[in-house]
Design an enzyme around this catalytic site. Structure first.
Site, PDB file in Angstrom:
ATOM      1  N   LYS A 262       0.798  -1.095  -0.115  1.00  0.00           N
ATOM      2  CA  LYS A 262       0.225   0.251  -0.185  1.00  0.00           C
ATOM      3  C   LYS A 262       0.945   1.195  -0.090  1.00  0.00           C
ATOM      4  CE  LYS A 262      -2.242  -0.992   3.914  1.00  0.00           C
ATOM      5  NZ  LYS A 262      -1.847  -2.215   4.174  1.00  0.00           N
TER       6      LYS A 262
ATOM      7  N   ARG B  85      -9.568   1.488   8.959  1.00  0.00           N
ATOM      8  CA  ARG B  85      -8.800   0.343   9.231  1.00  0.00           C
ATOM      9  C   ARG B  85     -10.050  -0.609  10.065  1.00  0.00           C
ATOM     10  NH1 ARG B  85      -3.228   0.484   8.645  1.00  0.00           N
ATOM     11  NH2 ARG B  85      -2.110  -1.385   9.155  1.00  0.00           N
TER      12      ARG B  85
ATOM     13  N   ARG C 292       7.259 -11.104   2.314  1.00  0.00           N
ATOM     14  CA  ARG C 292       7.306  -9.662   1.831  1.00  0.00           C
ATOM     15  C   ARG C 292       8.164  -8.847   3.174  1.00  0.00           C
ATOM     16  NH1 ARG C 292       2.907  -7.148  -1.692  1.00  0.00           N
ATOM     17  NH2 ARG C 292       2.723  -8.663  -3.295  1.00  0.00           N
TER      18      ARG C 292
ATOM     19  N   ARG D  42      11.350  -1.972  11.009  1.00  0.00           N
ATOM     20  CA  ARG D  42      10.372  -1.334  12.046  1.00  0.00           C
ATOM     21  C   ARG D  42      10.276  -2.657  13.027  1.00  0.00           C
ATOM     22  NH1 ARG D  42       5.193  -0.449   8.129  1.00  0.00           N
ATOM     23  NH2 ARG D  42       3.946  -1.440   9.621  1.00  0.00           N
TER      24      ARG D  42
ATOM     25  N   ARG E  60      -0.778  -8.797  13.106  1.00  0.00           N
ATOM     26  CA  ARG E  60      -1.379  -7.794  12.220  1.00  0.00           C
ATOM     27  C   ARG E  60      -2.175  -8.275  11.124  1.00  0.00           C
ATOM     28  NH1 ARG E  60       4.475  -5.913  10.590  1.00  0.00           N
ATOM     29  NH2 ARG E  60       3.277  -4.731   8.837  1.00  0.00           N
TER      30      ARG E  60
END
Ligand code: ADP
Length: 199
Positions: A13, A88, A123, A139, A150
């Site tokens: 995204k 979200r 990914r 991160r 997540r």
């Protein structure tokens, strides 16, 4: 141009949102990035946000909504924006509908990147390795355990947001498994803009 980009974590995204924002000359608004800035402040609120993000959980709607409402009212967003990571939850999408209606605005497009859940771990590993190679911080939530949470959070809370827009006849779905240029092209086709983007 007001665009919402939906899709699972690490679907690409951010990459596509940046390209769309550049293409349409509007700001790229990533709630993840805004929250990471807030989280780094070291304030009690920042620490609370950081703990939620690092564990792969969502920050409460009220915090996110206040942040987004303020940001989209800034001058540079008056002609539109690309929203990445927001809404979200269904609550956030309903609140966005109200915010837009209050400003007499509407979304021009809602684009969902469709990606196999099994590919997401790969990914995230690639993203973490790339950050490390570039000497950037990895991160804290780009690890297998947080990613699992997540994805779970995405399936439980964010997938229904797509249904919200599908019911409203607003959802454009794009294959997010292609290379970035391929995804960009697929989005352009979905937006009916391919001629002007290629030309
Ligand atoms: P990704 O889509 O790869 O998970 P993001 O940068 O969009 O990454 O989001 C990172 C984290 O920031 C999320 O896991 C969540 O904790 C928090 N976050 C981002 N956007 C929102 C939102 N709209 N509502 C609640 N939490 C959010």
């Amino acid at each position: 141009m007001r665009i919402v980009l939906l899709g699972p974590p690490a679907a690409g995204k951010g990459t596509q949102a940046r390209r769309l924002a550049a293409r349409f000359g509007v700001p790229h608004l990533s709630t993840g990035e805004m929250l990471r800035v807030a989280a780094s402040s070291g304030s009690p609120t920042g620490l609370r946000i950081k703990a939620l993000i690092d564990a792969g959980n969502l920050v409460p709607d009220a915090d996110v909504l206040a942040m987004v409402a303020e940001r989209i009212n800034e001058h540079d967003a008056s002609g539109g924006y690309v929203l990445d990571g927001f809404p979200r939850t269904v609550g956030q999408s309903e609140a966005l509908d109200l915010l837009l209606a209050a400003g007499d605005h509407a979304l021009d497009a809602v684009v969902e990147l469709r990606v196999d859940v099994e590919s997401l771990l790969g990914r995230v590993s690639v993203r973490a390795a790339a950050a490390m190679a570039a000497g950037e911080d990895v991160r804290a939530d780009d690890n297998p355990e947080s990613l699992r949470q997540r994805i779970e959070t995405y399936l439980a809370k964010t997938k229904p947001v797509s249904d919200h827009y599908r019911r409203a006849g607003r959802l454009l779905q794009v294959d997010g498994m292609l290379e970035p240029d391929g995804v960009e092209h697929a989005i352009a086709i979905a937006l009916g803009q391919v001629a002007s983007m290629v030309g």
